[in-house]
Design a protein around this motif. Structure first.
Motif: not given
Length: 130
Positions: A73-100
């Motif tokens: 019953s529990m498995l019937g309520g689960i939507v299973g999926f796979r996503i083989p990753i073809t591209r991965i990117e780390g993104k950040f914005k940490l005020s690096q565009n600002r003055i020191e």
């Protein structure tokens, strides 16, 4: 897929230049791939057990001990999926565009804030080389 990390509002009052606007600092991972559904009950059970092993290994035995009708019953309520990753990117914005001086002020304010803000301050220090 987007995996959101620490994030926080940045007040313009933290900047040396009074003519500034608010912004947001963040860390995120963007992953791309092709999604495929897992509909077979046994495959979904394997996915679920993999998640249990990664997050709460002792629960695997309890899951297996539950009544088969309940597990199905529990498995019937689960939507299973796979996503083989073809591209991965780390993104950040940490005020690096600002003055020191702005970066230091934002980092100091984050260092005194909530969990997300403190994590951001830690990353800002790391990127500065501390």
């Amino acid at each position: 897929m987007v995996f959101q990390g620490a994030h926080s509002y940045v007040s313009p009052t933290l900047y040396a230049d009074a003519v500034s606007v608010p912004t947001w600092n963040y860390i995120a991972i963007h992953a791309r791939g092709r999604l495929s559904l897992v509909e077979d009950e046994q495959e979904k059970d394997e996915l679920l057990l993999g998640m249990i092993r990664a997050n709460e290994p002792p629960f695997a035995e309890k899951w297996r001990a539950m009544a088969e009708d309940f597990r199905r019953s529990m498995l019937g309520g689960i939507v299973g999926f796979r996503i083989p990753i073809t591209r991965i990117e780390g993104k950040f914005k940490l005020s690096q565009n600002r003055i020191e001086v702005d970066r230091h002020t934002v980092e100091a304010a984050h260092a005194m804030g909530d969990d997300d803000q403190r994590e951001l301050a830690g990353w800002m220090a790391r990127l500065r080389g501390d």
